[in-house]
Design an enzyme around this catalytic site. Structure first.
Site, PDB file in Angstrom:
ATOM      1  N   LYS A  24       0.843  -1.202   0.000  1.00 55.42           N
ATOM      2  CA  LYS A  24       0.000   0.000   0.000  1.00 55.42           C
ATOM      3  C   LYS A  24       0.874   1.246   0.000  1.00 55.42           C
ATOM      4  CE  LYS A  24      -3.718   2.204   2.702  1.00 55.42           C
ATOM      5  NZ  LYS A  24      -4.496   2.145   3.963  1.00 55.42           N
ATOM      6  N   SER A  70      -9.396   2.024   3.163  1.00 51.09           N
ATOM      7  CA  SER A  70      -8.565   2.769   2.221  1.00 51.09           C
ATOM      8  C   SER A  70      -7.551   1.892   1.481  1.00 51.09           C
ATOM      9  CB  SER A  70      -7.806   3.881   2.963  1.00 51.09           C
ATOM     10  OG  SER A  70      -6.954   3.352   3.956  1.00 51.09           O
ATOM     11  N   SER A 110      -9.480  -0.014   7.495  1.00 47.75           N
ATOM     12  CA  SER A 110      -8.930   0.214   6.155  1.00 47.75           C
ATOM     13  C   SER A 110      -8.365  -1.029   5.496  1.00 47.75           C
ATOM     14  CB  SER A 110      -7.849   1.300   6.203  1.00 47.75           C
ATOM     15  OG  SER A 110      -8.438   2.560   6.410  1.00 47.75           O
TER      16      SER A 110
END
Length: 397
Positions: free
Chosen positions: A221, A297, A321
């Site tokens: 990420k 996210s 997330s």
């Protein structure tokens, strides 16, 4: 409330603007709410904070105007004030959440603890030794390749990490094209990925792989530092203001296992949302239905695993997330207990509750990756997740 007041004051001071004095409330630890307390609740005046002499709502309106808004954002970004606000805030009270567990856990059955000082590869192997034999590859039905499947195929010479890396790059290119426009990755370097795969292939040819994760693709990420990429947090500017100079601790441990780091996955900008819709890098689409979102996210990491591009990806989770996009994409999402994985090398977007997390195609792969990354600065508990593994097999078998 004191956090809001302090940050507002710092932002105004950094910009050289005139603001009204912020209201600072008494720290929670100093408030007596017992039966004899004489405290009374004062509702916060949300209209009181002012920026540049304007109420907050009017300041927000200025941000949205066609001319003044972009100019103000340019000033904020040019001097990196937003990152300074997050990183250097002086908060005069403890955070609202702190981990309360002790590092000395109660002994549990069916759990073996990794020994202090073990290498990431040794911890990963210890996790593998706890697992049952691999399923028969000729069994009918859909079956994802696991880390152990890749290791077995690499060791036998059936395939090589270079072959997998080139297939991966072709798939990412196809996913990024106008027909699919999946927006899974913010950045990836084909030359660096192939280089890592070539080094892994050579190790297998010499009969000396670093671990079962050697040659296995792992996406990261864009909230987590991973060389040679900049960490942008899904923005168009943060990477220029905060250079990435080293791998995050969790990435470094995976690299020590020989994992092929496959680039930076897309995310909701600054982790401030749950849809994965990113205005700069495109909205990550759900591989099950490309008209749907992947969640956020850590949507890019979840979607990359869901699409079969890699068996494991790293995310970060403060309030869901990792777990939310895992649910939307039908993969395993694991948020470790605070302190189990090091936060070193993560953007401080939600530093009291945010931790590195794992997206994986199977619970087994989440276990192996977690074992490799567990923070050795504290007593290691890489096998605690084994209980989750055993429970999941009972449910799904």
């Amino acid at each position: 409330h004191s956090i809001i007041g302090t940050r507002t004051a710092q932002l105004c001071s950094s910009m050289g603007l005139v603001c009204s004095a912020p209201k600072v409330y008494k720290p929670a630890a100093e408030v007596d709410l017992g039966p004899d307390s004489d405290e009374h609740y004062i509702s916060p005046n949300v209209k009181a904070p002012r920026v540049a002499g304007l109420p907050v709502k009017m300041f927000a309106w200025v941000l949205e105007t066609p001319v003044l808004g972009p100019l103000l954002l340019y000033v904020l970004k040019k001097d990196n004030l937003v990152n300074k606000l997050v990183s250097d805030a002086d908060i005069p009270e403890p955070p609202l959440f702190t981990p309360t567990h002790t590092w000395q856990d109660i002994p549990e059955q069916n759990v073996s603890l990794a020994k202090p000082g073990w290498s990431p590869a040794a911890r990963a192997q210890e996790a593998i030794d706890c697992l049952p034999d691999l399923a028969d590859p000729s069994s009918p039905g859909f079956r994802r390749w696991k880390i152990r499947d890749f290791a077995k195929a690499y060791s036998s010479g059936e395939i090589t990490p270079v072959m997998v890396a080139r297939r991966f790059l072709a798939a990412v290119e196809e996913c990024s094209g106008p027909d699919l426009n999946m927006a899974l990755f913010i950045s990836y370097d084909p030359e660096d990925i192939v280089r890592q795969a070539e080094e892994s292939t050579l190790r297998y040819q010499q009969g000396a792989p670093l671990s079962a994760m050697d040659g296995v693709l792992v996406a990261v990420k864009d909230e987590i530092d991973c060389l040679p990429y900049q960490t942008t947090g899904g923005t168009s500017w943060l990477g220029k203001m905060r250079p990435c100079v080293a791998d995050a601790a969790c990435v470094a441990q995976l690299r020590a296992c020989g994992a092929v780091l496959a680039g930076k996955t897309n995310m909701h900008e600054l982790g401030a949302g749950t849809s994965g819709i990113n205005p700069h890098h495109g909205s990550t689409r759900n591989p099950y239905h490309t008209a749907r979102v992947s969640g956020g996210s850590s949507g890019g990491s979840a979607a990359a695993v869901c699409a079969g591009l890699c068996p494991v990806a790293l995310g970060a989770d403060g309030g869901g997330s990792v777990r939310m996009p895992a649910a939307l994409c039908g993969v395993v999402g694991f948020k470790p207990t605070a302190g189990r994985l090091s936060n070193s090398g993560l953007l401080p977007l939600n530093w009291t509750v945010g931790v590195p997390g794992i997206l994986a195609a199977t619970v087994e792969d989440a276990l192996i990756a977690y074992a490799a990354m567990v923070d050795q600065s504290r007593p290691a508990h890489s096998q605690v997740i084994l209980l989750l593994l055993l429970n999941a097999w009972e449910v799904f078998s």
